[in-house]
Design an enzyme around this catalytic site. Structure first.
Site, mmCIF file in Angstrom:
data_model
loop_
_atom_site.group_PDB
_atom_site.id
_atom_site.type_symbol
_atom_site.label_atom_id
_atom_site.label_comp_id
_atom_site.label_asym_id
_atom_site.label_seq_id
_atom_site.Cartn_x
_atom_site.Cartn_y
_atom_site.Cartn_z
ATOM 1 N N LYS A 1 30.449 40.867 41.302
ATOM 2 C CA LYS A 1 31.071 39.547 41.187
ATOM 3 C C LYS A 1 31.804 39.185 42.475
ATOM 4 O O LYS A 1 31.717 38.042 42.942
ATOM 5 C CB LYS A 1 32.030 39.513 39.988
ATOM 6 C CG LYS A 1 32.810 38.209 39.805
ATOM 7 C CD LYS A 1 31.925 37.056 39.374
ATOM 8 C CE LYS A 1 32.608 35.691 39.498
ATOM 9 N NZ LYS A 1 33.654 35.414 38.532
ATOM 10 N N LYS B 1 41.761 33.250 44.454
ATOM 11 C CA LYS B 1 42.028 34.485 43.718
ATOM 12 C C LYS B 1 40.907 35.496 43.962
ATOM 13 O O LYS B 1 41.156 36.672 44.228
ATOM 14 C CB LYS B 1 42.141 34.178 42.217
ATOM 15 C CG LYS B 1 42.608 35.331 41.366
ATOM 16 C CD LYS B 1 42.045 35.266 39.960
ATOM 17 C CE LYS B 1 40.751 36.050 39.845
ATOM 18 N NZ LYS B 1 40.153 36.073 38.522
ATOM 19 N N SER C 1 37.340 38.439 35.806
ATOM 20 C CA SER C 1 36.992 38.802 37.182
ATOM 21 C C SER C 1 38.220 39.430 37.821
ATOM 22 O O SER C 1 39.177 38.725 38.144
ATOM 23 C CB SER C 1 36.568 37.566 37.973
ATOM 24 O OG SER C 1 35.336 37.085 37.499
#
Lengths: 293, 293
Positions: free
Chosen positions: A169, A237, A94
Site C-alpha cells: 500500500k 499521512k 493503512s
C-alpha cells in the site's frame, strides 16, 4: 458467520454493509455511536473492541492510522482483552508496515491469526465493493478470510507475510503521488511554453508516458476539478508512512520527500482538503503560472 | 516527390529508408559518408545541407541536439544557403522548444515553411515505421507533410504552432523520467521492507499506480535487464532541455531536477550507457540496498 467490524467511518461503514449483505452477523464498534442505518440492517452494536472480539470469529479493523490500530488492539478495552484464541484479526487500515509486524506478533502470541489488508479504491470502491485489497499474512489465514474480502473487493492479492500488505500500500501511494507530480511538472511546462496542455495530454496518452494518473488526474488538472476524491491531507499521512519507514530502514526517497514538501505548500495555501491532483497548485504557486487550456 | 534527409544516424537512417520505400526520390546528407545501403536503395548522396535543399522540396532533419540543428540550418553550407523558397523544413530532432521558435521564424523569413516534429519510440519504432510524432506548425504545412510522416510513424498529432511539438516531447520525457523514478522508489521501499517487488508490481498494475513505465521498466528493474533501450545519457540531454527551458521561463521543476541529479549518480557509477530504467541503481547505491526478487 459471526463477523466483527471496528471503525465505521467513510470507508468502514460501507465495507461493513457489504458483510451484512453477504449474510453475516455483524458485531460493530466505532469511536462514536454505531450508525443507526447499520443497526437497522442487522448489526449488533458493541461498546468496546473487547466486546466485538468476545462475540465474533473474524474481526475487521478500519481506522485512520497506526496509533488508532494500536489503541483498538491493545488499549484499555481493546481486542487483546477479549477471547481471541483461534480467531482472526484483519487490519484493513493503512498503517506502518513495521508496526504491523509488531502488532501481528503480539496478536499471534495471544493465540489469534493476523492479516494486514489495506485497500485502495476510496469511498466509491467501498460502496461498490470493488476495492483493491493488498494482503500480508499466511496462506491458510488468507484462504479462511478471502470469501469475506471478496464481498468488499475485486483485486485481492496475497503479497507475502505480515506487513507486506501495508508495504505494498505504501508503494502504491508513493507511485500515485510521484506520478501526479510528474504530470503536474509536464503539463505546467507545456502550458508555460505556450502549448495546449489538453492536446499534450492527448498526444502522450498512447505512448511511454501513459498512466492512469495522466488519464484521470491530468484531466482533473486541466479542468480544475479538485473536489475530492482522495484528499491531500490523507496522502500526506501515507507519504509520512513512506518517509518514516525510509528513515527507520536507512533508505533515501528523494522525490517522495519532495512531494511531501509540495503537499505542505498546498496545505499552506488552503488546499489540504482538495483532491491530491491539486498538488499541481503547489507548482503553480511556485512558478507563478497556472495551467490553462 | 523529391525529399531531403539530413542526419542518418541510428534513428535517421531507418526513417530515410521508409521514405525511399514509399516511392520518393531521396537526397541524403550526413556528417560522415551517406551509408552505402541507402545509396543502394536509390538515395542520392549530397555533400552539404545546401545541396539537399537545392534539390528537394521537403527536407527532413534528424540530428542529436540544438547546436547541430542550428549548424545544419544556418551554418556555412547550411539549408539557408540553398533554394528554400516554397519548400518545407521538418526538424524531427529533439531540441529546445524556444530555439525552435527562433529557427522557424528565420526559415519563414527565407520563404519556406517549418515544422518541428520530434518523435518517440526509439530505434525499434524507426525501423518498424511506428514512431509517435508530435508536430508543431501551421495546419496547411502539416497537411502537406503528413503523407510523408505517415511512412515513418503511427500516432501523429499536430499539437499547435512552431515549438509546440518540441514542448510536447519535453513533457513526454519529463513524465517518463519521473515515472521511472517513482517506480524505483516504490519497488526499492518494498524490497527493503522485505516484500517481493515482483508481487508488489503485479498487485499495483490494475490500480491507480498503473503505468506503461510500471509495466515495462518495473519489470526491467526486477529482472536487471538494463541493456538499452533508451540510454541514460540521452535522457540527460532531454531533461537538460526541460531544466534549461524552465530556467528561461522562470518555472520550478523540482523532481525533474532531482531526476537529473540521480542520472548524474548513474553516470558517476558507469551507468550512463545503460537503459534509463537503470535510474533505480542511483537509489540503490544511495540506500545501499538492491531490489531483489
Amino acid at each position: 458467520m459471526k463477523v466483527g467490524f471496528i471503525g465505521l467511518g467513510i470507508m468502514g461503514a460501507p465495507m461493513a454493509e457489504k458483510l451484512i449483505a453477504g449474510g453475516h452477523q455483524l458485531y460493530a464498534n466505532t469511536r462514536r455511536e454505531v450508525p443507526a442505518a447499520l443497526v437497522k440492517q442487522g448489526a449488533i452494536a458493541c461498546k468496546t473492541p473487547q466486546q466485538v472480539v468476545d462475540e465474533a470469529e473474524i474481526i475487521f479493523i478500519m481506522v485512520p492510522d497506526t496509533p488508532q490500530v494500536e489503541e483498538v488492539l491493545f488499549g484499555e478495552h481493546g481486542c487483546a482483552k477479549g477471547k481471541l484464541t483461534g480467531k482472526v484479526v484483519v487490519d484493513m487500515s493503512s498503517i506502518s508496515p513495521l508496526e504491523t509486524k509488531r502488532f501481528a506478533a503480539k496478536v499471534n502470541e495471544l493465540g489469534a491469526a493476523y492479516l494486514d489488508a489495506p485497500v485502495s479504491g476510496g469511498e466509491v470502491g467501498a460502496k461498490q465493493g470493488t476495492l483493491t485489497i493488498m494482503v500480508g499474512g499466511d496462506e491458510a489465514t488468507f484462504a479462511r478470510v478471502k470469501p469475506l474480502l471478496e464481498l468488499m473487493g475485486k483485486n485481492i492479492t496475497l503479497i507475502g507475510g505480515n506487513g507486506d500488505g501495508q508495504t505494498c500500500k505504501v508503494a502504491n501511494q508513493i507511485i500515485v503521488a510521484l506520478n501526479i507530480e510528474a504530470v503536474s511538472e509536464a503539463l505546467l511546462f507545456a502550458s508555460r511554453a505556450g502549448a495546449d496542455p489538453a492536446k499534450v495530454r492527448e498526444a502522450l496518452m498512447g505512448g511511454f508516458a501513459s498512466s492512469r494518473i495522466l488519464e484521470v488526474h491530468g484531466e482533473r488538472m486541466i479542468k480544475r476539478a479538485f473536489s475530492p476524491g482522495f484528499r491531500i491531507s490523507l496522502h500526506q499521512k501515507d507519504l509520512n508512512l513512506a518517509l518514516q519507514g525510509a528513515k527507520d530502514m536507512s533508505l533515501s526517497l528523494p522525490n517522495t520527500a519532495s512531494c511531501q514538501e509540495l503537499f505542505n505548500v498546498c496545505a499552506a495555501n488552503g488546499a489540504a482538503d482538495l483532491d491530491h491532483s491539486a498538488l499541481v497548485q503547489a507548482l503553480e504557486i511556485m512558478g507563478n503560472h497556472k495551467i490553462s487550456s
